[in-house]
Write an enzyme that holds these catalytic residues in place. Structure first.
Site, PDB file in Angstrom:
ATOM      1  N   GLU A 165      12.181  -0.578  -3.903  1.00 53.93           N
ATOM      2  CA  GLU A 165      12.854   0.365  -4.809  1.00 53.93           C
ATOM      3  C   GLU A 165      12.052   0.569  -6.099  1.00 53.93           C
ATOM      4  O   GLU A 165      12.610   0.733  -7.183  1.00 53.93           O
ATOM      5  CB  GLU A 165      14.279  -0.137  -5.104  1.00 53.93           C
ATOM      6  CG  GLU A 165      15.280   0.954  -5.437  1.00 53.93           C
ATOM      7  CD  GLU A 165      15.069   2.204  -4.626  1.00 53.93           C
ATOM      8  OE1 GLU A 165      15.269   2.154  -3.407  1.00 53.93           O
ATOM      9  OE2 GLU A 165      14.686   3.223  -5.207  1.00 53.93           O
TER      10      GLU A 165
HETATM   11  C1  LIG Z   1      11.420  -5.235   2.930  1.00 52.96           C
HETATM   12  C2  LIG Z   1      11.089  -3.887   2.385  1.00 52.96           C
HETATM   13  C3  LIG Z   1      12.022  -2.875   2.462  1.00 52.96           C
HETATM   14  C4  LIG Z   1      11.711  -1.599   2.001  1.00 52.96           C
HETATM   15  N1  LIG Z   1      12.617  -0.590   2.142  1.00 52.96           N
HETATM   16  C5  LIG Z   1      12.230   0.691   1.874  1.00 52.96           C
HETATM   17  C6  LIG Z   1      13.074   1.793   2.190  1.00 52.96           C
HETATM   18  O1  LIG Z   1      14.200   1.630   2.676  1.00 52.96           O
HETATM   19  N2  LIG Z   1      12.611   3.045   1.959  1.00 52.96           N
HETATM   20  C7  LIG Z   1      11.380   3.277   1.420  1.00 52.96           C
HETATM   21  O2  LIG Z   1      11.023   4.433   1.249  1.00 52.96           O
HETATM   22  N3  LIG Z   1      10.564   2.251   1.104  1.00 52.96           N
HETATM   23  C8  LIG Z   1      10.955   0.972   1.308  1.00 52.96           C
HETATM   24  N4  LIG Z   1      10.119  -0.077   1.016  1.00 52.96           N
HETATM   25  C9  LIG Z   1       8.819   0.209   0.403  1.00 52.96           C
HETATM   26  C10 LIG Z   1       8.749  -0.232  -1.041  1.00 52.96           C
HETATM   27  O3  LIG Z   1       9.523   0.610  -1.854  1.00 52.96           O
HETATM   28  C11 LIG Z   1       7.256  -0.260  -1.421  1.00 52.96           C
HETATM   29  O4  LIG Z   1       6.717  -1.397  -0.770  1.00 52.96           O
HETATM   30  C12 LIG Z   1       7.037  -0.341  -2.911  1.00 52.96           C
HETATM   31  O5  LIG Z   1       7.413   0.856  -3.538  1.00 52.96           O
HETATM   32  C13 LIG Z   1       5.582  -0.661  -3.266  1.00 52.96           C
HETATM   33  O6  LIG Z   1       4.683   0.141  -2.552  1.00 52.96           O
HETATM   34  P1  LIG Z   1       3.445  -0.554  -1.795  1.00 52.96           P
HETATM   35  O7  LIG Z   1       4.001  -1.634  -0.954  1.00 52.96           O
HETATM   36  O8  LIG Z   1       2.663   0.505  -1.159  1.00 52.96           O
HETATM   37  O9  LIG Z   1       2.613  -1.243  -2.943  1.00 52.96           O
HETATM   38  P2  LIG Z   1       1.494  -0.523  -3.836  1.00 52.96           P
HETATM   39  O10 LIG Z   1       1.994   0.783  -4.324  1.00 52.96           O
HETATM   40  O11 LIG Z   1       0.210  -0.546  -3.098  1.00 52.96           O
HETATM   41  O12 LIG Z   1       1.408  -1.520  -5.063  1.00 52.96           O
HETATM   42  C14 LIG Z   1       0.654  -2.732  -5.048  1.00 52.96           C
HETATM   43  C15 LIG Z   1       0.639  -3.282  -6.472  1.00 52.96           C
HETATM   44  O13 LIG Z   1      -0.022  -2.357  -7.358  1.00 52.96           O
HETATM   45  C16 LIG Z   1       0.835  -1.987  -8.422  1.00 52.96           C
HETATM   46  N5  LIG Z   1       0.644  -0.571  -8.715  1.00 52.96           N
HETATM   47  C17 LIG Z   1       0.586   0.457  -7.834  1.00 52.96           C
HETATM   48  N6  LIG Z   1       0.415   1.617  -8.493  1.00 52.96           N
HETATM   49  C18 LIG Z   1       0.380   1.331  -9.805  1.00 52.96           C
HETATM   50  C19 LIG Z   1       0.242   2.113 -10.996  1.00 52.96           C
HETATM   51  N7  LIG Z   1       0.144   3.435 -10.967  1.00 52.96           N
HETATM   52  N8  LIG Z   1       0.238   1.459 -12.179  1.00 52.96           N
HETATM   53  C20 LIG Z   1       0.375   0.132 -12.237  1.00 52.96           C
HETATM   54  N9  LIG Z   1       0.519  -0.657 -11.147  1.00 52.96           N
HETATM   55  C21 LIG Z   1       0.524  -0.066  -9.955  1.00 52.96           C
HETATM   56  C22 LIG Z   1       2.255  -2.278  -7.929  1.00 52.96           C
HETATM   57  O14 LIG Z   1       3.149  -2.532  -9.007  1.00 52.96           O
HETATM   58  C23 LIG Z   1       2.032  -3.506  -7.057  1.00 52.96           C
HETATM   59  O15 LIG Z   1       2.035  -4.661  -7.835  1.00 52.96           O
HETATM   60  C24 LIG Z   1      10.441  -1.360   1.415  1.00 52.96           C
HETATM   61  C25 LIG Z   1       9.518  -2.400   1.311  1.00 52.96           C
HETATM   62  C26 LIG Z   1       9.827  -3.643   1.792  1.00 52.96           C
HETATM   63  C27 LIG Z   1       8.787  -4.731   1.696  1.00 52.96           C
END
Ligand SMILES: Cc1cc2nc3c(=O)[nH]c(=O)nc-3n(C[C@H](O)[C@H](O)[C@H](O)COP(=O)(O)OP(=O)(O)OC[C@H]3O[C@@H](n4cnc5c(N)ncnc54)[C@H](O)[C@@H]3O)c2cc1C
Length: 595
Positions: free
Chosen positions: A439
């Site tokens: 989220e």
């Molecule tokens: C169990 C689980 C359930 C989920 N459920 C849903 C769901 O129902 N629907 C849905 O759509 N998604 C869902 N997600 C996805 C979740 O919302 C994303 O994993 C989350 O938004 C982070 O994206 P990412 O994993 O690609 O990490 P990334 O975006 O790759 O981030 C990796 C790291 O880099 C940092 N980062 C990235 N961009 C920036 C920036 N611009 N500035 C500073 N820091 C940054 C982040 O804070 C993080 O620490 C779920 C994820 C999990 C693990």
């Protein structure tokens, strides 16, 4: 012991800290009485303790089974979900227009904590459904509302949220799922989403996916996104279920925790395109989606509160039983319960104080949401809406940060037994960890706080909030009760740090945004320490006013407020220094790291 709903804590925080009682007295909720509020929390507590909580371990050990595109929930889950929905818990704060009960959102928020406390995986599906209902009600056409809301509100169907794709996590604007117009006013979606919570399951006969996708000619980034409802089964004109839609689960993830929440990879359009129905206008989807995301963010914050609460309950019970060592200066050879050791007391108090502070922040956000809808005049509604916007990222990120910290402390209090699965507390830690990530990661929440929320109305939303915090502290100081110790001084110092740092960030955002962004996460913590500490002082003050006769536990509430102010909120000036003086070193050292 599994989970015991803290009914009195919830009611006290709702009524006397978050302001539900004041809002009721102003007539915001019609003739809703405090006895009904108490009875609802009490009843929900019973259901959570006796029916939902026993599912928690079963869900963790069984997980969800995936075969031929179908997910089977763990034993007992389907029946409990059916009884839970039939009892009306899904529809509590939904509009009466669609079969809801029209009760305060703040009350529903408190119950989201309750369901999540009993089992975070159980609460997760419904909280997404409730957030989907908000989006549909706010933005969908009358036809879509009539087709989907009654079933979703009743809990007969569940909702999901589809944003994430492999190349589009925090960067939602990078998503590629495609929507093309069909000739009957519907759309056809193709693409793949990952990490979709409850994307597939057997709890309900239909699942309504809320999907962000991009039209072929849409502009790049978030301005080119549109929202679609994509039902698992199409719905016939008479409301019965029709053909299977072209959206399917491809796999289910194996995760650290929340094993009973199926996290699915979803494929749209393998057989030509999933039928989707536009919500709102084309290319304006991100604004609609924020309705859902903001509710879900607060709800995820409440998951953090919930796990912190249950971890604290378990740690306290264990610390009262486990005997080790002697007290300093004690000559007996009888070991004492570890709760008697100052370091264990410190851990337990930290757990309790952080839990209560995060609850106070979350519930205050929820009451602001109610005021934004129901306050008598437009200016009051606007101010409440701004307050809810300001607090939402703090509620989400602080509560889930402390959820993980408190769950970790809970393990520490248990010593070696803490990492043994049978003890149960290891599951809290595994389950809560993802709340800091999904989220919108907590880093993204912090960036939202400094770059969008601090500058709202030229910074006045923040300055009005700070003045309110000062007013509470002044009231506590005026009470002149020695039991508060240095609460007033320490909170004043924390609020001073918050005010100075807000001003510094606002100026840096304009001419040196990198410096401001480097301080986003510590600023969110500083904000929460000042606000959470002040809300706990408000709680202590309210207890003093009401007295023990009203069941206010005066001494305990003041002691917790004092501990927070004197032991935890004192980090605020150090965080100010880390933000203002440390920005340069974050960016300089970061450059070296990446070189
Ligand atoms: C169990 C689980 C359930 C989920 N459920 C849903 C769901 O129902 N629907 C849905 O759509 N998604 C869902 N997600 C996805 C979740 O919302 C994303 O994993 C989350 O938004 C982070 O994206 P990412 O994993 O690609 O990490 P990334 O975006 O790759 O981030 C990796 C790291 O880099 C940092 N980062 C990235 N961009 C920036 C920036 N611009 N500035 C500073 N820091 C940054 C982040 O804070 C993080 O620490 C779920 C994820 C999990 C693990």
């Amino acid at each position: 012991m599994t989970y015991t709903t803290p009914v009195n804590e919830i009611l006290f925080a709702l009524n006397h800290v978050a302001g539900l009682e004041a809002a009721r007295n102003e007539g915001l909720y019609g003739d809703l009485g405090d006895d009904l509020v108490a009875a609802i929390v009490e009843e929900a507590g019973k259901f959570a303790n006796e029916v939902v909580a026993p599912l928690n371990r079963v869900g963790d050990t069984h997980g969800t089974a995936f075969k031929n595109g179908e997910v089977t929930m763990p034993p007992g889950w389907k029946e409990v979900y059916r009884d839970w929905a039939a009892a009306g818990w899904n529809s509590l704060s939904a509009s009466t227009d669609w079969g809801g009960q029209g009760l305060p959102y703040a009350l529903n928020a408190a119950l989201i904590e309750v369901w999540s406390g009993a089992s975070i995986a159980f609460g997760l599906g419904p909280l997404l459904t409730m957030s989907a209902i908000e989006l549909i009600e706010a933005h969908a056409s009358p036809e879509l509302k009539a087709t989907y809301l009654p079933k979703l509100v009743a809990g007969e169907w569940m909702g999901t949220m589809h944003l994430t794709e492999s190349q589009a996590g925090s960067d939602v604007g990078a998503l590629r799922t495609k929507a093309v117009r069909a000739d009957n006013g519907t759309y056809r979606l193709t693409g793949e989403k990952i990490f979709i919570t409850f994307g597939e399951h057997d709890l309900t006969e239909n699942i309504i996916h809320v999907v962000l996708a991009r039209l072929p000619e849409a502009p790049p980034g978030t301005n080119g996104l549109s929202v679609f409802l994509v039902p698992k089964y199409l719905v016939n004109a008479d409301g019965s279920l029709g053909a299977r839609n072209d959206v399917r689960a491809q796999s289910v993830e194996h995760k650290l925790g929340i094993h009973a929440s199926p996290t699915c990879t979803m494929v749209f359009g393998d057989q030509g395109g999933a039928v989707g129905y536009l919500v709102g206008e084309e290319n304006h989807g991100i604004a609609c989606m924020f309705t859902m995301m903001n509710r879900a963010r607060l709800a995820i914050g409440l998951e953090g509160v919930a796990i912190a609460e249950t971890a604290t309950q378990h740690a306290l019970a264990y610390a009262c039983e486990r005997r080790q060592g002697f007290l300093v200066g004690q000559h007996s050879h009888e070991p004492v319960p570890i709760v008697a050791h100052p370091d264990v007391k410190r851990m337990l108090l930290t757990m309790r104080a952080l839990t209560n502070a995060s609850r106070a922040i979350c519930y205050s956000t929820a009451v602001a949401i109610d005021r934004a809808r129901k306050a008598a005049d437009a200016a009051a509604r606007w101010a409440a809406d701004q307050r809810a916007s300001l607090l939402t990222p703090v509620a989400k990120a602080f509560s889930t940060d402390i959820g993980t910290e408190v769950a970790s402390l809970g393990i520490q209090v248990h010593g070696g037994m803490g990492v043994i699965e049978e003890t149960g507390v290891a599951q809290f830690y595994r389950d809560v960890r993802v709340t800091q990530i999904y989220e919108g990661t907590n880093g993204i929440q912090a960036i939202d706080l400094i770059s969008r929320k601090l500058p709202m109305a030229g910074g006045t939303v923040m300055s009005i909030f700070i003045e309110e915090l000062r007013g509470i502290v002044a009231k506590v100081q005026a009470a002149n009760d020695p039991a508060f110790g240095a609460t007033g001084q320490r909170l004043t110092e924390a609020i001073d740090s918050l005010e100075r740092t807000s001003g510094w960030l606002l100026s840096k955002l304009k001419d040196e945004p990198e410096a401001a962004l480097a301080g986003a996460t510590p600023f969110l913590r500083l904000f929460a320490l000042a606000a959470g500490g002040t809300l706990l002082a408000e709680e202590g003050h309210a207890a003093l006013r009401l007295g023990d006769a009203a069941g206010a536990n005066v001494a305990t509430r003041i002691a917790i407020a004092r501990f927070f102010a004197e032991v935890l909120a004192v980090e605020a000036p150090a965080l100010e220094r880390a933000i203002v003086e440390g920005a340069g070193s974050v960016n300089a050292a970061g450059a070296v790291l990446a070189a």
